[in-house]
Design a protein around this motif. Structure first.
Motif, PDB file in Angstrom:
ATOM      1  N   UNK A 202     -34.565  23.726  59.804  1.00  0.00           N
ATOM      2  CA  UNK A 202     -33.675  23.122  58.907  1.00  0.00           C
ATOM      3  C   UNK A 202     -32.533  22.214  59.606  1.00  0.00           C
ATOM      4  N   UNK A 203     -32.800  21.557  60.676  1.00  0.00           N
ATOM      5  CA  UNK A 203     -31.870  20.801  61.166  1.00  0.00           C
ATOM      6  C   UNK A 203     -31.365  19.664  60.077  1.00  0.00           C
ATOM      7  N   UNK A 204     -32.265  19.315  59.037  1.00  0.00           N
ATOM      8  CA  UNK A 204     -31.843  18.195  58.139  1.00  0.00           C
ATOM      9  C   UNK A 204     -30.788  18.908  57.307  1.00  0.00           C
ATOM     10  N   UNK A 205     -31.049  20.175  56.723  1.00  0.00           N
ATOM     11  CA  UNK A 205     -30.031  20.691  55.699  1.00  0.00           C
ATOM     12  C   UNK A 205     -28.585  20.886  56.366  1.00  0.00           C
ATOM     13  N   UNK A 206     -28.762  21.514  57.797  1.00  0.00           N
ATOM     14  CA  UNK A 206     -27.570  21.514  58.498  1.00  0.00           C
ATOM     15  C   UNK A 206     -26.806  20.137  58.348  1.00  0.00           C
ATOM     16  N   UNK A 207     -27.534  19.017  58.573  1.00  0.00           N
ATOM     17  CA  UNK A 207     -26.929  17.696  58.687  1.00  0.00           C
ATOM     18  C   UNK A 207     -26.524  17.452  57.260  1.00  0.00           C
ATOM     19  N   UNK A 208     -27.089  17.592  56.641  1.00  0.00           N
ATOM     20  CA  UNK A 208     -26.571  17.149  54.978  1.00  0.00           C
ATOM     21  C   UNK A 208     -25.575  18.050  54.573  1.00  0.00           C
ATOM     22  N   UNK A 209     -25.496  19.294  54.917  1.00  0.00           N
ATOM     23  CA  UNK A 209     -24.383  20.094  54.649  1.00  0.00           C
ATOM     24  C   UNK A 209     -22.892  19.820  55.474  1.00  0.00           C
ATOM     25  N   UNK A 210     -23.280  19.522  56.729  1.00  0.00           N
ATOM     26  CA  UNK A 210     -22.358  19.260  57.553  1.00  0.00           C
ATOM     27  C   UNK A 210     -21.598  17.843  56.948  1.00  0.00           C
ATOM     28  N   UNK A 211     -22.298  16.943  56.472  1.00  0.00           N
ATOM     29  CA  UNK A 211     -21.783  15.602  55.930  1.00  0.00           C
ATOM     30  C   UNK A 211     -21.068  15.939  54.420  1.00  0.00           C
ATOM     31  N   UNK A 212     -21.640  16.666  53.442  1.00  0.00           N
ATOM     32  CA  UNK A 212     -20.914  16.926  52.265  1.00  0.00           C
ATOM     33  C   UNK A 212     -19.672  17.854  52.396  1.00  0.00           C
ATOM     34  N   UNK A 213     -19.752  18.827  53.235  1.00  0.00           N
ATOM     35  CA  UNK A 213     -18.567  19.923  53.547  1.00  0.00           C
ATOM     36  C   UNK A 213     -17.585  18.886  54.194  1.00  0.00           C
ATOM     37  N   UNK A 214     -17.717  17.968  55.094  1.00  0.00           N
ATOM     38  CA  UNK A 214     -16.649  17.360  55.714  1.00  0.00           C
ATOM     39  C   UNK A 214     -16.170  16.323  54.729  1.00  0.00           C
ATOM     40  N   UNK A 215     -17.055  15.514  53.811  1.00  0.00           N
ATOM     41  CA  UNK A 215     -16.548  14.587  53.087  1.00  0.00           C
ATOM     42  C   UNK A 215     -15.686  15.474  51.929  1.00  0.00           C
ATOM     43  N   UNK A 216     -15.942  16.835  51.377  1.00  0.00           N
ATOM     44  CA  UNK A 216     -15.262  17.470  50.548  1.00  0.00           C
ATOM     45  C   UNK A 216     -13.880  17.625  50.968  1.00  0.00           C
ATOM     46  N   UNK A 217     -13.693  17.907  52.348  1.00  0.00           N
ATOM     47  CA  UNK A 217     -12.377  18.257  53.040  1.00  0.00           C
ATOM     48  C   UNK A 217     -11.628  17.151  53.025  1.00  0.00           C
ATOM     49  N   UNK A 218     -12.180  15.954  53.497  1.00  0.00           N
ATOM     50  CA  UNK A 218     -11.492  14.936  53.879  1.00  0.00           C
ATOM     51  C   UNK A 218     -10.884  14.147  52.618  1.00  0.00           C
ATOM     52  N   UNK A 219     -11.473  14.143  51.435  1.00  0.00           N
ATOM     53  CA  UNK A 219     -11.260  13.527  50.224  1.00  0.00           C
ATOM     54  C   UNK A 219     -10.931  14.338  49.095  1.00  0.00           C
ATOM     55  N   UNK A 220     -10.759  15.822  49.414  1.00  0.00           N
ATOM     56  CA  UNK A 220     -10.439  16.595  48.308  1.00  0.00           C
ATOM     57  C   UNK A 220     -11.284  16.564  47.152  1.00  0.00           C
ATOM     58  N   UNK A 221     -12.340  16.589  47.353  1.00  0.00           N
ATOM     59  CA  UNK A 221     -13.334  16.539  46.214  1.00  0.00           C
ATOM     60  C   UNK A 221     -13.430  17.657  45.092  1.00  0.00           C
ATOM     61  N   UNK A 222     -12.897  18.789  45.845  1.00  0.00           N
ATOM     62  CA  UNK A 222     -12.850  20.066  44.957  1.00  0.00           C
ATOM     63  C   UNK A 222     -14.503  20.617  44.605  1.00  0.00           C
ATOM     64  N   UNK A 223     -15.228  20.214  45.395  1.00  0.00           N
ATOM     65  CA  UNK A 223     -16.672  20.854  45.110  1.00  0.00           C
ATOM     66  C   UNK A 223     -16.989  22.236  45.457  1.00  0.00           C
ATOM     67  N   UNK A 224     -17.450  23.075  44.923  1.00  0.00           N
ATOM     68  CA  UNK A 224     -17.797  24.266  45.334  1.00  0.00           C
ATOM     69  C   UNK A 224     -18.806  24.388  46.105  1.00  0.00           C
ATOM     70  N   UNK A 225     -19.115  25.279  46.918  1.00  0.00           N
ATOM     71  CA  UNK A 225     -20.296  25.572  47.929  1.00  0.00           C
ATOM     72  C   UNK A 225     -21.627  25.398  47.230  1.00  0.00           C
ATOM     73  N   UNK A 226     -21.760  25.879  45.964  1.00  0.00           N
ATOM     74  CA  UNK A 226     -23.208  25.792  45.332  1.00  0.00           C
ATOM     75  C   UNK A 226     -23.189  24.294  44.893  1.00  0.00           C
ATOM     76  N   UNK A 227     -22.344  23.555  44.491  1.00  0.00           N
ATOM     77  CA  UNK A 227     -22.374  22.119  44.182  1.00  0.00           C
ATOM     78  C   UNK A 227     -22.598  21.416  45.386  1.00  0.00           C
ATOM     79  N   UNK A 228     -22.037  21.729  46.778  1.00  0.00           N
ATOM     80  CA  UNK A 228     -22.545  21.122  47.888  1.00  0.00           C
ATOM     81  C   UNK A 228     -24.005  21.119  48.225  1.00  0.00           C
ATOM     82  N   UNK A 229     -24.348  22.374  47.925  1.00  0.00           N
ATOM     83  CA  UNK A 229     -25.836  22.527  48.423  1.00  0.00           C
ATOM     84  C   UNK A 229     -26.736  21.938  47.461  1.00  0.00           C
ATOM     85  N   UNK A 230     -26.314  21.941  46.266  1.00  0.00           N
ATOM     86  CA  UNK A 230     -27.357  20.899  45.335  1.00  0.00           C
ATOM     87  C   UNK A 230     -27.210  19.371  45.660  1.00  0.00           C
TER      88      UNK A 230
END
Ligand code: GLA
Length: 381
Positions: free
Chosen positions: A126-154
């Protein structure tokens, strides 16, 4: 991991002249429960100490840049013109995540990202899921999107469906995001809730053996299987195969092809095995766990038909060794790794024998990975 983080950080600073946020997002193993996730069933994954490191920061140039360090590949893009690139391109993981965040009416600003991984693509880790998660997690922090972890994985999962073109389940993104050090997660893919199981077998350990092959057409074969399962669930008048028993399936035997019958039977049985595996771990009965793992492989190979010669060969080698309690292919199939439950002090001997045999048989090398169960996607300070 430390080296990987250092590399992306330095490369980011050299290119963009600012300090980035650093994210590590792990790959995963899966003890048992394969192709059950998109049937609303149970799986048993764990995050590992290998994955993707990403350096990410806002951009003030009016556009975005993403750099895949491993591939020495760079792409510039505009956020308001996102569409999928050609099939198989790495940038689809990045574009897909951004587009799916936008679909939720969250505003992502321009950003730059540099990433690099230490799990080979196609290893079934699952290198692909790892990449997707790193992008959504990073963007959530950077732009204070307020996404929960469950929203991020979806979001990560939708990116895979709509931009990468694989109708995956939720296991990979979940394990990568929610991993807990030294634990595997017994995940109910319907409720997206898991129970952690501490994995500290004193005398045994899991090791991975990579066939180093990835047979083509695996994505379409994956999607075909998912739709076959869904149409059988419809025939059975249940929401998903998770809700069916072998007896239910038996009643519609005349309405499905023999091959699809076997596939649905596999899913129902694998789901059962995954529940039994949790019990075996609770009882500390590794022999029983190992048997379930071997049965899982037999089902994946003979019934679900997602194995290949290289994977079957590695499992057959494991079976010949009395110190290996269980082995099976892991992930989507058609290549990638086997997961093996091996007596600790026999690991080296097993590695040596298998590597030689594999080389003799296929005239290419397999790779052996030692992994530690680790925490999920996180910021690195
Ligand atoms: C891939 C998918 C997962 C899961 C596995 C098979 O890894 O991404 O969702 O379906 O295959 O268990």
């Amino acid at each position: 991991m430390v080296k990987l983080i250092k590399e992306v950080k330095e490369s980011f600073k050299a290119t963009f002249k600012v300090e980035p946020l650093l994210v590590f997002s792990p790959g995963r193993i899966n003890i048992i429960g394969e192709h059950t996730d998109y049937n609303d069933g149970f799986v048993f994954p764990a995050a590992v100490d290998k994955g993707i490191a990403a350096a990410i920061q806002k951009s003030d140039t009016g556009s975005c840049t993403a750099i895949a360090l491993d591939l020495d590949s760079k792409i510039e893009f505009d956020l308001d013109k996102l569409k999928p690139s050609k099939e198989g391109s790495w940038e689809n993981y990045v574009f897909g995540v951004v587009a799916e965040i936008q679909n939720r009416n969250k505003v992502v600003g321009d950003f730059n990202i540099v990433f690099k991984g230490n799990i080979p693509g196609g290893a079934g880790m699952s290198s692909s899921a790892a990449l997707e998660n790193s992008v959504v997690f990073g963007l959530n922090e950077l732009f204070e999107l307020g996404l929960t972890k469950t929203e991020m994985i979806l979001i990560s999962q939708k990116a895979e469906h709509n931009y990468v073109g694989v109708n995956c389940g939720i296991m990979d993104q979940y394990a990568s995001m929610f991993g807990i050090k030294d634990n595997a997660l017994h995940l109910d893919c319907r409720t997206i809730q898991s129970k952690p199981y501490k994995i500290d077998f004193k005398k045994h350990q899991f090791i991975l053996i990579n066939t180093n092959v990835k047979h083509s057409l695996s994505d379409s074969a994956y999607n075909d299987r998912r739709s076959a399962c869904e149409s059988i669930a419809t025939l059975l008048d249940v929401k998903a195969l998770r809700d069916a028993t072998e007896a239910d399936l038996e009643k519609i035997i005349d309405k499905v092809t023999p091959t699809n019958y076997q596939k649905a039977l596999y899913v129902i049985q694998e789901n059962e095995r995954t529940l039994k595996a949790a019990k075996a771990i609770e009882d500390n009965d590794l022999e029983r766990l190992g048997k379930l793992i071997y049965q899982s492989h037999a089902g994946l190979s003979d019934q679900y038909k997602v194995s290949c010669d290289e994977l079957d060969f590695l499992v057959a080698q494991a079976k010949k060794n009395k110190y290996v309690l269980g082995a099976r292919m892991m992930g989507g199939g058609f290549g990638g790794c086997t997961i093996n439950l091996v007596a600790r002090n026999e690991v080296n001997a097993f590695e040596e024998t298998v590597s030689k045999a594999y080389k003799n048989k296929f005239d290419k090398e397999c790779s052996v990975y030692f992994i530690e169960l680790s925490n999920g996607t996180h910021l690195v300070k």
